[in-house]
Structure formats: structure tokens, C-alpha cells
Scaffold this motif. Structure first.
Motif, short mmCIF file in Angstrom:
data_model
loop_
_atom_site.label_atom_id
_atom_site.label_comp_id
_atom_site.label_asym_id
_atom_site.label_seq_id
_atom_site.Cartn_x
_atom_site.Cartn_y
_atom_site.Cartn_z
N UNK A 246 -8.26 -5.07 3.28
CA UNK A 246 -9.66 -5.30 2.92
C UNK A 246 -10.10 -6.76 3.13
N UNK B 17 -17.70 -10.00 -1.25
CA UNK B 17 -16.28 -9.72 -1.07
C UNK B 17 -15.49 -10.18 -2.29
N UNK C 183 -4.14 -3.39 -1.32
CA UNK C 183 -5.16 -3.18 -0.29
C UNK C 183 -6.17 -4.32 -0.30
N UNK D 216 4.75 6.91 -9.46
CA UNK D 216 3.50 7.31 -8.82
C UNK D 216 2.32 6.55 -9.42
N UNK E 56 6.07 2.77 -2.40
CA UNK E 56 6.78 3.92 -2.95
C UNK E 56 7.10 4.97 -1.88
N UNK F 268 -11.37 -4.76 -7.80
CA UNK F 268 -10.17 -4.01 -7.45
C UNK F 268 -8.96 -4.50 -8.27
N UNK G 278 0.83 -1.21 0.00
CA UNK G 278 0.00 0.00 0.00
C UNK G 278 0.86 1.26 0.00
N UNK H 49 -1.61 -0.09 -5.25
CA UNK H 49 -2.42 0.13 -4.05
C UNK H 49 -3.70 -0.69 -4.08
N UNK H 50 -4.39 -0.66 -5.21
CA UNK H 50 -5.68 -1.35 -5.31
C UNK H 50 -5.50 -2.84 -5.08
N UNK I 9 2.38 2.94 -8.34
CA UNK I 9 1.99 2.78 -6.94
C UNK I 9 0.47 2.85 -6.79
N UNK I 10 -0.14 3.74 -7.52
CA UNK I 10 -1.59 3.86 -7.42
C UNK I 10 -2.30 2.58 -7.87
#
Lengths: 308, 308, 308, 308
Positions: free
Chosen positions: C256, C287, C251, C240, C202, C294, C199, C247-248, C243-244
């Protein structure tokens, strides 16, 4: 002044139009009713009085109005006024105006926005204000609202100050409460320990609480009184059963539904509740139904003959 | 207005006597110096400006003074004013007076004393104020001070409001920050995500922060700028080393020693720091020595030629 | 051994029948695939390997199997084994058996059921185990699971021990991470600071992390590698954006949906995920759909050619 | 089996040499003394018995030894055994072996290392174990150790299971305790609510607790009994004074100094305390002095004639 018995932290009534002005007529009506109850005192502009939403002059005005009504009725009930402001200077000023308005004591939160200096800064704050205040100071530990939980040690250090007469503890921490209540009986120490929630009034009494300032006492002061009397008479079974009923009503008007819940319950009980100042929102429909169900289950209304 | 770059949340200077009056001459001196720095903007009466200790009129007066000085110097630096008050009505009023005083935007905390109604009440509060405010609103998530940590979902729901232009996030939660920063690049969404602490300015930039409002930028704006430039130029090693030095200075004037630390560091740097309003206390001797040691170790003063 | 690069904390595969036995064939299949990736190492029986649900002998057996497969393939990937047990004695024993099984290092949580003795007891524990362990020790700060958050000071005190070679920090606290990473560059100190979550990989790299042990690296090691390379090459924009996306995915398989989410994502990716040991439950239908969404949005599968 | 009265969660005695072996002779000596007290039961390998540091066979062995001694003495005291293990399967196994060893019931923590699946996973765990266990299950809510605080709703849902006979609540949350205790009196529900700390035994009794499992009852069972009797007889003043004295002793051997404190106090009282398993450390000198001072101030030893 000796802090003892059952106090109601009265809500501040606002006009129904939504403009947020104080409804003084409604305040008078409520006061006249409470004056007929067995309450020992009232707290003006405590948390349940929307303390942070009220100005110094509003607090003074409500205090003055409350004292006048009590005086007209030759009532000996006490009035304590919430006097916390964000700075020491403004708090001292608020103590002075509360005193001029006739308050018997002031109730004071610890500083809490800037938390970095901790209990050192809080102690200095309370000492400075207690030195300056013309009327006695009651400490108010309310971590759910402030994010600051004062330690028993810090509170008891302050208890030695001649103008600090007690603490209202709403932490719910019974270990802390027990240390405070034990110390309050030390010979020569004039310091009362008050329970801050009807959810655990009986547990607090069992530890030696001098009384409580209970949101639920706005609605059910006689139920609180019966519980107190039952406990003091050694009718512990009765006390337990009363506490369980009180829990439902108390929880509904505090942790569950907050001030909007308390005000809705007051409207339901023939007192004036009315709206809160924004950003507080009125109860949603489901919340109102759940509130009603909890009060029904508590089934305490029949004790409250003063409301009629 | 587009929120971008490096902002300093300026301390509110008080006279040295202890009476707690704003020292406008000192404010002017500081402003003249900051005007010579590469700062993109200033925040008046944010947390570091002792927000909860200042009145609406003080906030307006400082805003007006800042704008006047910047205008005299033909500076294009922006001014954002802390406009949070405990009630919606007072906050709206504060937005209006900040606007009249020339603020480019306002910075708003969520309601936080009564926490029971959660994000529903906070959303309503922000929408009401954003609807009414003549100038754009920047959200301010600051859980260490408020005890309330806004969720990314709640913030992004509010981002759709045309008068809400950004968020300053001081939660330190990089997962949240990443979600916010990712969303801020959505086409059509005009929303900036600002880092709220120099402790993790570079991590925030790495996730796409548009900039930061950094206490440490009161003292070390050029150091912050160098870090920003190094990162944007791809000099990542240099950026890492600068962030490590900045950390020491930033941590010293925020989490470690708070506003009294920031003010002491300003006095040390040839700016006016002075006392805080009580209940904040001045640094103790040991704290002052530790602060000095951390600033020495950070060794950033040589970059800050504007101070001379 | 120098801790550096990207490690996958591999899940422990259990047979699909529900009896909870380790599926060694599935483990071998997964290992053969990971061996073809650019991972620098694997963690056996870390949190994602259901550490507290595995016995010392299971940990040793899996370690031995992993080393054998890597050796067959002449792979230089490292193997670190989770060796924490509730008592010092059992932990020392587990270090010894992990060493005999060929582990390059062990990963150790602090004691956490009894919290009263705090960092003093934790320091003694780590020193005792590091003294006794035949292979190097990596500290593991994981407050979300343990309820204990080790301070930077405590970690850095332990860093001086010659047999303690690094820390995996999963606190998410960037101030702490920055202090740790800064100190890790001290001349003469052989100590690596590893990021414990994809998460914020970076952000951690920006502070000088030596690498990461990332649940998401079980699925997306090449995506993690691209991010690492982009950052080290100064392609900060690309980093960047990666990383975004990471993240998904990260996470989804950590905060999650936890290990059941990670295992479901492995099944989806052509690796063996399978069930977890109870009390962990499989994902519910909603879920699973959210997880899929995601991972779809992250859109990183195309980088992962080793899976084919 | 009906859970009622005062239980001591007995420490597990280890040999003084430091090797960490159970000292069965010492256990027998302690048991012979406790058998002469008015305790209603004993908990073997609860938290105070260093639960997470003991194996299934150690728990069974101690259970069996305790039952044998009680049987020799024709004592009707009950024995409850801590049976929590990290997996459902191992917990079920531990329930079976505790049952074979003669335990009257088992005490079970909720799963707590992986917290993401919350009360859904905990409920499944308890149902699975309660279905499989040959002897009744007592739930054990102990957030200070586990980081998981079970809600009243979740506990009361489980109370309907025929093999779940009660809860030991050590959250210290009196609102929760009141909801639990209220529900325990529902007609047809066979469910006891036990207080988990002597710090607030009287408050818990006031809400209708069926009794308590109290670390302090290892040392002061007759003091606990006097408190219980005083309360039930309506001697509320006496009960308050006893609770205040008990608080000092209870706090000293729980939150303040933990199991090492409890064991030191046992050595002082003529019982066998001895060392704890590492990573727990013995008391420091200052801690030992403070412990002694608190026990002295509590001044309860004279009630405990069974120790002689």
C-alpha cells in the motif's frame, strides 16, 4: 476471395426496450446506409457485433439479411461472419450455417478459456475448422479480449492452409504485424494481413497491410478511405494528419468506451446504435460527454456524406 | 445453504468415440463412487467440467442426474452447478434451470470477454443474477481462465447481497485471500471463502478458508480430508507434509496438464475420465509419463479406499 | 550459517533535512531497540533499506555499525547485507566489503534490467558471485520490484551450490513456495526457504518456511514471533487471527504505502523513520490517515514491549 | 537543441580480456567511422551502451571523448548522454557531469525499482532533474527494461517543462505514440517524439515521429536514412520494403539477441563490438548463426559504404 480494403465490424442492433431482441428493422436501416458508403465489406457478429452474446442462428440470420440487402442493391461488398464458438464442433457448425446464409468468409478467434495447451491446441482447432468449413477462414488475434496472443510463427504456419485466407490482428504489436505483412507477400502465398484497429491503421498500412477491419469504419468509412488513398498516393503528410484525427474517433469507440461508446456514436451519427446486451452497460453521463468531445475534436463528420 | 468443506469440481464425461456426447453411464459410475467418499459436495460444470463447452440443458441434465443418484443413496452431499453464460439473460436462465434440476447453489464467473467496463459491469451482472436466481450464488474468481481478477473490495461489496453466499477464489493471491477470509468472519455476514486449488489448500486454510473446491479432490478426497483434519487438530507438521504430497497431484491435474491431465488421472484411478471436447487435446506421451511420475511421487492412492 | 526465524529488513535512516545523508545516530538508536527484541536477524540494505539507492561503502558502513552494536550487547542476532549491484564484478566487490564489515551472509537479486538472456544469465551470475563471495549467499526473488520472477527449477538448481544457503521469495506464489519448501527438506540439502512478506507469513509457514524476512517485523517482531509460536504449537486458530491482524500492518507498510509508509509507521512507533531518498516521496495526508487506520485496526502495538 | 533525425545509441566497448575495462581506442575507432555516416547524433550510455553497468565518470569520459572526436572532424552531430541514476541526487549530478563533458542533452529513464508511487513520483523526479540540469532532458520510456510504462498523459504534462525537449518511446504502443506525436505539433510546444526501435521506425514516422534512436542505426544508418527519405518523399512502397528488411536486422540486435547480438553484429561489420559486462553473456553458437542468417536476409550491408 481476396481480403482487401476497409471493412466495418458492424454492431448488432438490439431493441430499445431492454429485452435484448435483435432489431432487424434497425439493422436494415443501417445496412442500407452502409451500402451507400465505400466500404469493401462488413463483418457480422465480430467482437463489435457482440460475438459472444449471439447464437449461431442469430449470426446466420443477420448474415442472410445483410446479403439480401446487398444483393437487392447489387452491391459487391463482402460479408464475413464471426463463427467462433467454444468447441470445435460448434464452430464447424457455425461455419456451415454462415455459409448457407451467404457469408463470403468466417472470422475465428483462437480457443482461449483453457490456455494450458497453448498454440498446439489452437493450431489443431484452426486446421480442423478450416478443413471442414465450406467458406474461407480469417484468423482473428485479439489478445485484449481473449487473453491469448498468437505468435507470428503460429499464424504463418496456418497461412499455408488453402482455406485460411488472412488474419485480422488487433494485438497492436508492430513487430508482429511487420513479420506477418512481410510474409503475406511471399510468392504463392495467398494470405492477407488486416489491421484490427483504426488507432493504428496508418502504421499498419506502412508495413503493407492489405486493409483493416475497423470499428471506426462503421462511422467514418470515407475518412478511412481518404487515409488509405492518401497513403497509397504518397501523400504521407495528409495521411499522418488524417490518422491523428481518426485516432480520436477510433480510440473513443474502442479502448475508451467500447461497444456502448460505438453505439452511442452511431446514434449521434444518424445510424441506429441502441442498447447492448447485458452485462454491457450504457455509457455514464461523463463518458458520453468525453465521447462527444473526442468525436468533435476528430472533426471527421463532414467527410461522411453517405450518412445523409 | 452454508458452503463448507471439500468439494470436487467433477469433469464432464464424454463418450470415448470422439463425437463429444456426454456419457451418462460413466457419469453415474463416477457419481456412485464419489458418493462413497467423504466429499461434502460436487460442482457440476465448473471449469473442470468444461463449463464453456456445455449447454444450459447439459448442465441441467447432469445436475438432475447427480441429485437423483445422491438422493437414491440418501447422501446429504451438496450440488453446485456452473451457471455462467456470456449474457446476463442466459445466465439467469441457467440459474433457473439449475434450480429446477435440484442444484443447491450456482457458481458464477464474472463477465470477461469485454473488459472495458471493469468491476462496475461485473457488480451489476452479479447483482442482477443474484436478484433473479432462485438458489444461492457463489462467486468464482478465476483469472487464469478469464483474464479478469476481481478485487477483494468488489467481492466483499457483493458479499452483502443475501443471495450471494460465498466465493471460490483461484487467483492464488494470498493477500487477497486473507482479506476475503478475514471479512467472512464479520458478525452478521453469511459468506464463505473457498480455496480454488489444491496447490495451496493448506495456506488457504491457515487464513481461515471455509473449505475448497479442488480438482484434485476428484481423485484424492480423503487425502484432502486428512489434510483438513490435521490442520484443524493442530497437527501442523502432518498437514505440511500432506500438502506437499497433494501439491504434486494437484499441480499435475491443473496448471501442468489441465483437464486432459485430470481425466487421464481419473482413468488411472479406476474412475471414468475419457476424452475432452475439442479443442482440448489428449495428453501427449511425454505428458502422460510426467503425470504418472508426479502422481507416483505424491503417493496418496492408499488413502483413497472409496475407489475400490 | 543456517537461515532460520524472523528477520527485519531494516530501513536506512536519512537525516531529516532532505540532503539524503545517512543518520548514523538514528541507526544506532533503532539498532539498540531491535537488539532488545526477539528478532533472529536483520537485513541491512535490502529493498526496505533502499538497496538501489545505497552505495557499496554505505552498505558496508551500516553493516559494520550494526555488527558493532550487536557485539557490544553480546547479541547473537545475524546480519545479512544486500549486496546486489548491476554488474557481476561490482556485486562480487560488494560481497567482499560486506564480509569485511562482518556480515553473516549477503542477499542477492537476479540481474533484471536486460531480461533477454533470462535464467541462463541469472544462473551464471549467481554461480559467479557465490563462487567468489567469502560469505554465504541468499537468493532474493522479488518480481514486483525487478520484473523478473525466478522459477522454482532455477532456484533449486542453484540450491546445490555450497555457498548458496537459501532464498527469500516475495513472489507471493504459493505453488512456487511449496515446491521450494518441499525441496528444502531434501536430505543433504542445506537450503532455507524464507517468506518475504508478512502478508502471507502464516501460509508460508504452513508450507514449511524456515522463517521470514518481513518489513512488518521492523515494527511488530513480537507479533510475528507469537504467530510463529502459535503455528508451531498447533494453535492454528490463534495463528489465523494473528495473521489477519498482521496482514493489515504488513500490507500498509509494503504494497500500500511502501517504504515511506514503513518509515512513517516507525516514527509513529517511537523508532526513527525519517525521510526516504528521492525519488521516493513522503506520504500524502490521506495516505498517512489510512496508514494510521490500518495500524489501529491491526491493534498489535501492545505486544511490542521492547519499543519502550 | 531540437531533437530530429536518426541517432545511434552506441554500445560501450569493453576490452576483450574480460576484465570489463572500457576500450577507449576501440571507441575512438568506432566514432571515427560513425562520424563518416549520415547519423544526426549519438547516444552515449543509453540502454545499448549498458547504461546501468556504467558509472557517472565513465559516462562523462565517453561523452567527452565523443565530443572531442566530433570536434576534431568538425562534425555537427549531436551527443546525448544517458544520465539516469537510481536517486534524484545522483541523476542531477550525472546531468551536471555530462554537461561539463559537452553533452547536448541527457536521456532519462523514470524511477522504476519501487513502483508503488507511480507517475506522481516519476513526475516529481523528472521535474526536479529538469530544473537542475544545465542541458536539456529527453524522457525515455522503456517498459521492457524498467517494468514501468509511462502514460501519454504523464509524458505530455512533462512536455510543458522548458528543459524537457522530447521523449524516446520504446513501448511499441502505437496508440500512445500517436497521441504523443499529435501533441508534439501543438503550436508553442517544443517537444520531439522519437521512436526507440528500428522494428517499427516506419510506423512511427507515419504518425509524425521526429526521428528515432535506433540500435540498428549503429550498423545501418544509411538504410535508416533511405527509409526516412523514402517516406518523406512519398515513396511509400519503397519505404515499406526497406522497413521489412530493417526489421530483420533491428529485431536481431534488440529483442532477439540484445546487446550481445548488437556487439556480435558490429564485429561482423568491421566495427568493434567486443564483450559485454557480466552478467550479460556472449551469444551461444546457435544464436550467432541465427543472427547471421537474419542479417543476411536483411541484406542491407551494401548501403553502408561509410564502414569501409
Amino acid at each position: 476471395m481476396k481480403l482487401e480494403g476497409i471493412y466495418a465490424p458492424v454492431p448488432t442492433p438490439f431493441e430499445s426496450g431492454g429485452a435484448g431482441c435483435i432489431d432487424f428493422a434497425a439493422f436494415r436501416e443501417n445496412m442500407l446506409k452502409w451500402a451507400g458508403s465505400s466500404l469493401d465489406g462488413l463483418v457480422i457478429c465480430g467482437s463489435n457485433g457482440e460475438l459472444p452474446f449471439t447464437s449461431e442462428s442469430e449470426r446466420a440470420f443477420l448474415t442472410s439479411a445483410a446479403k439480401k440487402i446487398l444483393s437487392e442493391l447489387k452491391s459487391s461488398k463482402k460479408v464475413i461472419t464471426g463463427a467462433f464458438q467454444q468447441t470445435t464442433k460448434d464452430t464447424v457448425s457455425c461455419c456451415a450455417s454462415a455459409s448457407r446464409a451467404g457469408a463470403d468468409a468466417v472470422l475465428l478467434l483462437p480457443p482461449h478459456y483453457f490456455k494450458g495447451q497453448g498454440e498446439r491446441a489452437a493450431a489443431r482447432f484452426f486446421m480442423d475448422v478450416a478443413d471442414a468449413s465450406p467458406i474461407p477462414v480469417v484468423l482473428y488475434n485479439m489478445p485484449a479480449n481473449t487473453g491469448v496472443d498468437m505468435s507470428a510463427e503460429a499464424i504463418l504456419d496456418l497461412a499455408a492452409h488453402p482455406n485460411i485466407i488472412g488474419v485480422k490482428d488487433t494485438s497492436g504489436n508492430m513487430t508482429k504485424f511487420a513479420y506477418l505483412a512481410s510474409a503475406s507477400d511471399r510468392p504463392g502465398l495467398d494470405f492477407s494481413v488486416f489491421c484490427g484497429s483504426g488507432n493504428y491503421f496508418l502504421p499498419a498500412l506502412s508495413l503493407g497491410a492489405a486493409g483493416g477491419t475497423l470499428a471506426v469504419a462503421n462511422l467514418y468509412p470515407e475518412s478511412c478511405r481518404k487515409l488509405l488513398d492518401a497513403y497509397r498516393n504518397g501523400s504521407t503528410k495528409e495521411a499522418t494528419l488524417l490518422q491523428r484525427r481518426l485516432l480520436l474517433a477510433s480510440d473513443a469507440v474502442t479502448a475508451r468506451f467500447g461497444i456502448p461508446g460505438l453505439k452511442a456514436a452511431m446514434d449521434r451519427a444518424g445510424l441506429y446504435g441502441g442498447p447492448s446486451r447485458k452485462p454491457l452497460l450504457p455509457l455514464g453521463k461523463d463518458e458520453a460527454l468525453k465521447l462527444e468531445a473526442m468525436l468533435e475534436e476528430a472533426d471527421l463528420d463532414s467527410f461522411e456524406t453517405w450518412r445523409l
